[in-house]
Design a protein around this motif. Structure first.
Motif, PDB file in Angstrom:
ATOM      1  N   GLN A 109       7.894  18.603   3.667  1.00  0.00           N
ATOM      2  CA  GLN A 109       7.293  19.843   3.202  1.00  0.00           C
ATOM      3  C   GLN A 109       5.781  19.808   3.417  1.00  0.00           C
ATOM      4  O   GLN A 109       5.183  18.747   3.582  1.00  0.00           O
ATOM      5  N   PHE A 110       5.188  21.001   3.411  1.00  0.00           N
ATOM      6  CA  PHE A 110       3.739  21.141   3.549  1.00  0.00           C
ATOM      7  C   PHE A 110       3.299  22.314   2.686  1.00  0.00           C
ATOM      8  O   PHE A 110       3.965  23.353   2.641  1.00  0.00           O
ATOM      9  N   ALA A 152      -8.427  25.269   4.802  1.00  0.00           N
ATOM     10  CA  ALA A 152      -7.780  24.835   3.571  1.00  0.00           C
ATOM     11  C   ALA A 152      -8.803  24.460   2.501  1.00  0.00           C
ATOM     12  O   ALA A 152      -9.768  23.743   2.773  1.00  0.00           O
ATOM     13  N   VAL A 153      -8.575  24.953   1.289  1.00  0.00           N
ATOM     14  CA  VAL A 153      -9.297  24.431   0.129  1.00  0.00           C
ATOM     15  C   VAL A 153      -8.768  23.030  -0.156  1.00  0.00           C
ATOM     16  O   VAL A 153      -9.515  22.109  -0.462  1.00  0.00           O
ATOM     17  N   CYS A 154      -7.453  22.872  -0.051  1.00  0.00           N
ATOM     18  CA  CYS A 154      -6.791  21.573  -0.083  1.00  0.00           C
ATOM     19  C   CYS A 154      -5.377  21.760   0.449  1.00  0.00           C
ATOM     20  O   CYS A 154      -4.866  22.886   0.499  1.00  0.00           O
ATOM     21  N   ALA A 155      -4.757  20.672   0.856  1.00  0.00           N
ATOM     22  CA  ALA A 155      -3.413  20.736   1.436  1.00  0.00           C
ATOM     23  C   ALA A 155      -2.669  19.459   1.096  1.00  0.00           C
ATOM     24  O   ALA A 155      -3.273  18.410   0.835  1.00  0.00           O
ATOM     25  N   PHE A 156      -1.332  19.564   1.114  1.00  0.00           N
ATOM     26  CA  PHE A 156      -0.505  18.414   0.739  1.00  0.00           C
ATOM     27  C   PHE A 156       0.745  18.382   1.598  1.00  0.00           C
ATOM     28  O   PHE A 156       1.420  19.396   1.774  1.00  0.00           O
ATOM     29  N   GLY A 157       1.053  17.220   2.140  1.00  0.00           N
ATOM     30  CA  GLY A 157       2.267  17.017   2.917  1.00  0.00           C
ATOM     31  C   GLY A 157       3.111  15.927   2.295  1.00  0.00           C
ATOM     32  O   GLY A 157       2.592  14.952   1.735  1.00  0.00           O
ATOM     33  N   LEU A 158       4.430  16.087   2.380  1.00  0.00           N
ATOM     34  CA  LEU A 158       5.357  15.124   1.795  1.00  0.00           C
ATOM     35  C   LEU A 158       6.541  14.933   2.727  1.00  0.00           C
ATOM     36  O   LEU A 158       7.065  15.902   3.284  1.00  0.00           O
ATOM     37  N   ALA A 159       6.959  13.680   2.911  1.00  0.00           N
ATOM     38  CA  ALA A 159       8.132  13.369   3.723  1.00  0.00           C
ATOM     39  C   ALA A 159       8.962  12.315   3.018  1.00  0.00           C
ATOM     40  O   ALA A 159       8.439  11.289   2.579  1.00  0.00           O
ATOM     41  N   LEU A 160      10.257  12.586   2.899  1.00  0.00           N
ATOM     42  CA  LEU A 160      11.202  11.595   2.398  1.00  0.00           C
ATOM     43  C   LEU A 160      11.801  10.872   3.598  1.00  0.00           C
ATOM     44  O   LEU A 160      12.195  11.513   4.584  1.00  0.00           O
ATOM     45  N   HIS A 161      11.900   9.551   3.489  1.00  0.00           N
ATOM     46  CA  HIS A 161      12.461   8.735   4.565  1.00  0.00           C
ATOM     47  C   HIS A 161      13.671   7.979   4.011  1.00  0.00           C
ATOM     48  O   HIS A 161      13.569   6.795   3.650  1.00  0.00           O
ATOM     49  N   PRO A 162      14.813   8.656   3.915  1.00  0.00           N
ATOM     50  CA  PRO A 162      15.990   8.033   3.283  1.00  0.00           C
ATOM     51  C   PRO A 162      16.468   6.772   3.997  1.00  0.00           C
ATOM     52  O   PRO A 162      17.061   5.888   3.357  1.00  0.00           O
ATOM     53  N   ASP A 163      16.235   6.677   5.305  1.00  0.00           N
ATOM     54  CA  ASP A 163      16.707   5.500   6.037  1.00  0.00           C
ATOM     55  C   ASP A 163      16.030   4.230   5.564  1.00  0.00           C
ATOM     56  O   ASP A 163      16.626   3.152   5.576  1.00  0.00           O
ATOM     57  N   THR A 186      13.254  21.056  14.003  1.00  0.00           N
ATOM     58  CA  THR A 186      14.243  20.101  13.512  1.00  0.00           C
ATOM     59  C   THR A 186      13.696  18.683  13.525  1.00  0.00           C
ATOM     60  O   THR A 186      13.851  17.927  12.555  1.00  0.00           O
ATOM     61  N   GLU A 187      13.054  18.307  14.625  1.00  0.00           N
ATOM     62  CA  GLU A 187      12.543  16.934  14.759  1.00  0.00           C
ATOM     63  C   GLU A 187      11.308  16.686  13.910  1.00  0.00           C
ATOM     64  O   GLU A 187      11.145  15.598  13.348  1.00  0.00           O
ATOM     65  N   LEU A 188      10.422  17.680  13.814  1.00  0.00           N
ATOM     66  CA  LEU A 188       9.137  17.519  13.123  1.00  0.00           C
ATOM     67  C   LEU A 188       8.943  18.662  12.116  1.00  0.00           C
ATOM     68  O   LEU A 188       8.031  19.477  12.246  1.00  0.00           O
ATOM     69  N   PRO A 189       9.765  18.736  11.081  1.00  0.00           N
ATOM     70  CA  PRO A 189       9.693  19.892  10.175  1.00  0.00           C
ATOM     71  C   PRO A 189       8.383  20.006   9.410  1.00  0.00           C
ATOM     72  O   PRO A 189       7.884  21.118   9.203  1.00  0.00           O
ATOM     73  N   GLY A 190       7.798  18.882   8.998  1.00  0.00           N
ATOM     74  CA  GLY A 190       6.537  18.949   8.266  1.00  0.00           C
ATOM     75  C   GLY A 190       5.410  19.480   9.126  1.00  0.00           C
ATOM     76  O   GLY A 190       4.633  20.330   8.688  1.00  0.00           O
ATOM     77  N   LEU A 191       5.344  19.005  10.357  1.00  0.00           N
ATOM     78  CA  LEU A 191       4.292  19.471  11.263  1.00  0.00           C
ATOM     79  C   LEU A 191       4.525  20.927  11.642  1.00  0.00           C
ATOM     80  O   LEU A 191       3.569  21.700  11.788  1.00  0.00           O
ATOM     81  N   ALA A 192       5.783  21.335  11.803  1.00  0.00           N
ATOM     82  CA  ALA A 192       6.077  22.730  12.118  1.00  0.00           C
ATOM     83  C   ALA A 192       5.645  23.654  10.981  1.00  0.00           C
ATOM     84  O   ALA A 192       5.089  24.732  11.214  1.00  0.00           O
ATOM     85  N   LEU A 193       5.862  23.238   9.734  1.00  0.00           N
ATOM     86  CA  LEU A 193       5.418  24.034   8.593  1.00  0.00           C
ATOM     87  C   LEU A 193       3.894  24.123   8.557  1.00  0.00           C
ATOM     88  O   LEU A 193       3.331  25.188   8.290  1.00  0.00           O
ATOM     89  N   ALA A 194       3.221  23.011   8.823  1.00  0.00           N
ATOM     90  CA  ALA A 194       1.762  23.025   8.849  1.00  0.00           C
ATOM     91  C   ALA A 194       1.251  23.929   9.968  1.00  0.00           C
ATOM     92  O   ALA A 194       0.266  24.659   9.800  1.00  0.00           O
ATOM     93  N   ALA A 195       1.932  23.910  11.119  1.00  0.00           N
ATOM     94  CA  ALA A 195       1.517  24.742  12.246  1.00  0.00           C
ATOM     95  C   ALA A 195       1.552  26.223  11.893  1.00  0.00           C
ATOM     96  O   ALA A 195       0.731  27.009  12.375  1.00  0.00           O
ATOM     97  N   PRO A 211      -2.211  16.163   7.062  1.00  0.00           N
ATOM     98  CA  PRO A 211      -1.255  15.751   6.029  1.00  0.00           C
ATOM     99  C   PRO A 211       0.144  15.478   6.574  1.00  0.00           C
ATOM    100  O   PRO A 211       0.799  14.511   6.166  1.00  0.00           O
ATOM    101  N   ALA A 212       0.597  16.309   7.504  1.00  0.00           N
ATOM    102  CA  ALA A 212       1.931  16.102   8.076  1.00  0.00           C
ATOM    103  C   ALA A 212       1.987  14.838   8.919  1.00  0.00           C
ATOM    104  O   ALA A 212       3.003  14.119   8.920  1.00  0.00           O
TER     105      ALA A 212
END
Length: 295
Positions: A172-173, A185-196, A81-90, A119-120
């Motif tokens: 996302q990751f 990884a051949v390549c990797a991509f991470g994305l985070a939206l920061h609505p605040d 919940t707190e670190l969703p991008g890093l959790a997906l990468a993990a 990336p995360a």
């Protein structure tokens, strides 16, 4: 090769000060591979396995202080919940055995552009807590990577923790590899939206000499969302915006040809991943907006 085994963090800092060339060893998932294949033969190994607080984390109101040796499995199971991008990468890191041993500190220490956590960490805007007998300092993740397998640590410094902002929006990751598990990884991509803050951050792995951000893509997307009022409305994302975002992300790459993939393929794949991860992330954001209680 001498083996140093401090029992406390203070002993570890003293050992690193006395032997600046000592290679830290925690999970050992990168270092031991290099040693076993005789790619590296350090004079000293500094084993951090007895220092328990490196495997602890603290969840604050705005950030998570993640100990350098917190295993990927713990991140997946307890910090989704707190670190969703890093959790997906993990989830994409090697095998269950390696996820039980490896941690983010090892990825940062090795500083390989293909490290799955980078990336995360870039997308979330993390800071690295480095310490030596001289004191402690915080290194913004944007300033941490200095070259191929080179980082901003001084010779006498060790990574104690990583401070990662808690997610305020979806993350996302995505990773391209030759198979689903046990693959670099051949390549990797991470994305985070920061609505605040109405901002966007990205992270690209294995497509440049260091992990990088696609800053032009970030600025374009944040501006496009603001101009169309989409941050507030949660409306549908125009396909033209997603296409341009992907093209700008691909333009941020500086890849090479190697045994895992060509430079042209990496650049193309990053563009596709950027477009797709944006689609997934934005749909999650729209869902959150629809389910949010009315003021």
């Amino acid at each position: 090769m001498d083996f140093l085994r401090p029992a406390t963090w203070e002993e570890a800092l003293a050992a690193k000060a006395e032997h600046p060339s000592a290679v830290p060893l925690a999970g050992g998932t990168d270092v031991m591979v290099e040693i076993n294949f005789d790619h590296r033969r350090p004079a000293y190994l500094l084993d951090l396995g007895r220092i328990g607080d490196l495997e602890e984390w603290e969840t604050g109101e705005r950030t998570v202080r993640l100990g350098a040796s917190v295993p990927y499995t713990k991140i997946m199971e307890q910090l989704r919940t707190e670190l969703p991008g890093l959790a997906l990468a993990a989830h994409t890191v090697a095998s269950p055995q390696i996820r039980n041993r490896g941690g983010v500190g090892g990825n940062l220490g090795t500083a390989s552009p293909a490290g799955d956590a980078h990336p995360a960490l870039l997308a979330s805007g993390a800071e690295v807590e480095a310490e030596s007998v001289r004191g402690r300092r915080m290194i913004p993740i944007d300033d941490f990577y200095r070259g191929v397998k080179r980082n901003a640590l001084e010779p006498d410094e060790l990574i104690r923790a990583v401070h990662i902002p808690r997610a305020t929006g979806p993350q996302q990751f995505s990773k391209v590899g030759t198979r689903n598990a046990m693959v670099i990884a051949v390549c990797a991509f991470g994305l985070a939206l920061h609505p605040d803050t109405r901002t966007v951050r990205t992270g690209i792995g294995s497509a440049a000499p260091t992990p990088v951000r696609a800053t032009a893509a970030e600025e374009f997307l944040a501006a496009a969302l603001a101009e169309a009022g989409l941050w507030e409305s949660g409306g549908a994302l125009p396909p033209s915006v997603a296409r341009e975002f992907g093209q700008l992300a691909a333009g941020a790459c500086n890849p090479i040809d190697d045994v895992r993939g060509s430079a042209a393929y990496r650049r193309h794949a990053v563009g596709v991943m950027a477009r797709r991860t944006l689609g997934w992330t934005w749909e999650t954001y729209r869902g959150q907006k629809r389910s949010a209680p009315c003021a």
